[in-house]
Scaffold this active site. Structure first.
Site, PDB file in Angstrom:
ATOM      1  N   GLU A  12       0.870  -1.263  -0.073  1.00 35.44           N
ATOM      2  CA  GLU A  12       0.081  -0.141   0.014  1.00 35.44           C
ATOM      3  C   GLU A  12       0.835   1.335  -0.013  1.00 35.44           C
ATOM      4  OE1 GLU A  12      -0.060   2.224   3.056  1.00 35.44           O
ATOM      5  OE2 GLU A  12       1.027   0.905   4.206  1.00 35.44           O
TER       6      GLU A  12
ATOM      7  N   LEU B  94      -0.511   4.331   1.151  1.00 37.43           N
ATOM      8  CA  LEU B  94      -1.361   5.320   1.778  1.00 37.43           C
ATOM      9  C   LEU B  94      -0.973   6.316   2.581  1.00 37.43           C
ATOM     10  CD1 LEU B  94      -4.089   2.719   2.817  1.00 37.43           C
ATOM     11  CD2 LEU B  94      -3.804   3.594   0.492  1.00 37.43           C
ATOM     12  N   ARG B  95      -1.382   7.813   2.295  1.00 38.96           N
ATOM     13  CA  ARG B  95      -0.912   8.696   3.255  1.00 38.96           C
ATOM     14  C   ARG B  95      -2.191   8.982   4.431  1.00 38.96           C
ATOM     15  NH1 ARG B  95      -0.993  13.327  -0.965  1.00 38.96           N
ATOM     16  NH2 ARG B  95      -3.000  12.111  -1.513  1.00 38.96           N
TER      17      ARG B  95
ATOM     18  N   ASN C 194       9.047   5.010   0.501  1.00 37.60           N
ATOM     19  CA  ASN C 194       9.265   5.888   1.666  1.00 37.60           C
ATOM     20  C   ASN C 194      10.321   6.452   1.956  1.00 37.60           C
ATOM     21  OD1 ASN C 194       6.475   5.386   2.058  1.00 37.60           O
ATOM     22  ND2 ASN C 194       6.637   3.913   3.566  1.00 37.60           N
TER      23      ASN C 194
ATOM     24  N   ALA D 272       9.610  22.458   5.019  1.00 43.37           N
ATOM     25  CA  ALA D 272      10.857  22.425   6.461  1.00 43.37           C
ATOM     26  C   ALA D 272       9.814  22.427   7.702  1.00 43.37           C
ATOM     27  CB  ALA D 272      11.756  23.393   6.404  1.00 43.37           C
ATOM     28  N   GLY D 273      10.236  21.584   8.689  1.00 45.48           N
ATOM     29  CA  GLY D 273       9.673  21.512   9.946  1.00 45.48           C
ATOM     30  C   GLY D 273      10.437  20.683  11.096  1.00 45.48           C
TER      31      GLY D 273
ATOM     32  N   CYS E 240       5.043   4.720   9.472  1.00 42.69           N
ATOM     33  CA  CYS E 240       5.874   4.265   8.249  1.00 42.69           C
ATOM     34  C   CYS E 240       7.157   4.790   8.139  1.00 42.69           C
ATOM     35  CB  CYS E 240       4.845   4.404   7.017  1.00 42.69           C
ATOM     36  SG  CYS E 240       3.367   3.722   6.843  1.00 42.69           S
TER      37      CYS E 240
END
Length: 437
Positions: A159, A161-162, A218, A262-263, A270
């Site tokens: 999968e 998925l988000r 990912n 950015a953060g 995941c």
């Protein structure tokens, strides 16, 4: 093979059994039921099954509860699905593969699911592994089935998925990856029939190829996040706005704009798990994964770097009342697994700050001596500083004039570079972003 019934949409009807009623399992169950198939979903957790049977969904994912309700006539939940194994055309394994202490994926839940299925499988069935598993796992499952005399086809169908948009991602995927053995000439047709109403390109590869695609995807997205966070550190050193840099490079079609915000770092179920697992798999083959190591190192240190920035801004954290808005690792989910927001809250608390937290859906983990408020306004009351750690829309749309009146201090820390900086400054507040110069 059992004769398939035809739905009113003209596609073949299938009986589907799903092992695991977690995030991936429930989303898969809801979407496959919407596609017109009958779905039996099995999970060992008795309370979870009881809740789902009542119509209560144990996780928050936009649209999931509604989809389960809309198609409940084709959806059934069981703690023991033994009697439904034999009648299933397709069986999905959607159980967790959590990391062990070394970062390797624990496939014990997958192995247990295969062991439970084994005595009841027959030759006309297709076993689909949707769980994220280490490279080579699907081949080992096939070998185990063959050794037990089961001529069951094995498919790797990872999968992508988000969390927060899983239903959309399932119905309108960028691609459908199907991993098959070279001698399997039937499973692709089965998967195409199952997903007949979903229009997306197919990537057909080997079992191990499909497993690698999942990890590589990912790892690459996590790498983009770590890259822009490292650029944010450099931007801050040179008094440059990283948001301008992200826009400038994101407009290049070879790079693209996604995952360049950015953060305080990535989190969730995941990215941290899959990056660490791929790193361990590389080591097992004597391959030094330099980029994966760097991706993980940058992310592991990003929120520490940001804590130091907050300390410099406030002068001291001791006895400061700090409102942290956001607990989930990202908006539109209640998932706090590997959440940078939770790590930030813990770090601030350990440095002597008086932290209060808020989130529209997520709840602080048990054992944290931190107050969680029901409303944003309650969290902001008499705060010396407010930190937005998860970019929920509710936080981005705050009335900053009102925030200024509610707070005791005047510092707004934008941990996701998602807030309207000019509006915050015009309200008389001090704006602190990530690499904003």
């Amino acid at each position: 093979m059992k004769k398939k019934r035809t739905t009113n949409k003209g596609s073949e009807h299938m009986n589907v059994l799903i092992i695991g009623a977690g995030y991936v399992g429930l989303t898969t169950a809801a979407v496959i039921a919407k596609l017109g198939h009958t779905v039996h979903c099995v999970d060992e957790n008795e309370q979870k099954i009881a809740a789902l049977t009542r119509g209560d969904v144990p996780i928050y994912e936009p649209g999931l509860a509604e989809l389960l309700t809309d198609h409940k006539s084709r959806l059934f939940f069981h703690r023991d699905g033994q009697k439904h194994i034999h009648e299933a055309d397709v069986i999905f394994i959607c159980v967790g593969t959590p990391p062990d202490n070394n970062g390797k994926s624990d496939v014990s839940y997958v192995n247990r699911a295969v062991a439970a299925l084994l005595p009841h499988l027959h030759d006309q069935q297709t076993l689909v592994i949707k769980s994220t598993v280490p490279i080579g796992t699907n081949e080992r499952i096939y070998e185990r089935l063959t050794k037990e005399g089961k001529n069951v086809r094995v498919v790797s169908n990872p999968e992508f998925l988000r969390e927060g948009s899983a239903i959309f991602d399932s119905l309108y995927p960028d691609r459908i990856v199907v991993g098959l053995r070279d001698d399997d000439d039937r499973s692709l047709s089965v998967m195409q029939t199952l997903y007949a109403r979903i229009h997306a390109p197919y990537v057909v590869t080997s079992l191990s190829g499909a497993e690698m695609i999942k990890y590589a995807a990912n790892a690459f997205l996590a790498m983009k996040i770590s890259f822009i966070n490292e650029m944010a550190r450099l931007c801050e050193a040179y008094d440059v706005d990283v948001a301008h840099v992200a826009k400038g490079i994101g407009l290049d079609g070879r790079i693209g704009p996604h995952f360049l915000q950015a953060g305080i770092g990535y989190g969730g179920s995941c990215f941290p798990k899959d990056v660490a697992a791929l790193q361990q798999m590389a080591y097992e083959k004597a391959v030094r994964p330099y980029m994966i190591e760097a991706t993980k190192t940058i992310n592991d240190t990003q929120f520490y770097w940001y804590v130091q920035k907050i300390k410099r801004t406030l002068g001291t954290l001791s006895d400061k009342r700090i409102a942290v808005l956001g607990i989930a690792f990202k908006p539109n989910t209640d998932d706090i697994r590997e959440s940078p927001a939770v790590s930030l809250i813990k770090a601030l608390h350990n440095l002597g700050a008086h932290v209060v937290a808020h989130d529209p859906k997520a709840v602080l983990p048990n054992g944290m001596d931190i107050k969680q408020t029901k409303t944003i306004d309650e969290a902001l009351q008499q705060a010396d500083a407010v930190i937005v750690a998860t970019d929920w829309d509710a936080y981005k749309q705050l009335n900053w004039e009102q925030v200024r009146q509610t707070m005791s201090g005047n510092v707004v820390v934008d941990g996701r570079n998602s807030l309207p900086r000019n509006d915050i400054i015009q309200a008389g507040l001090t704006y602190v972003g990530v690499g904003r110069g």
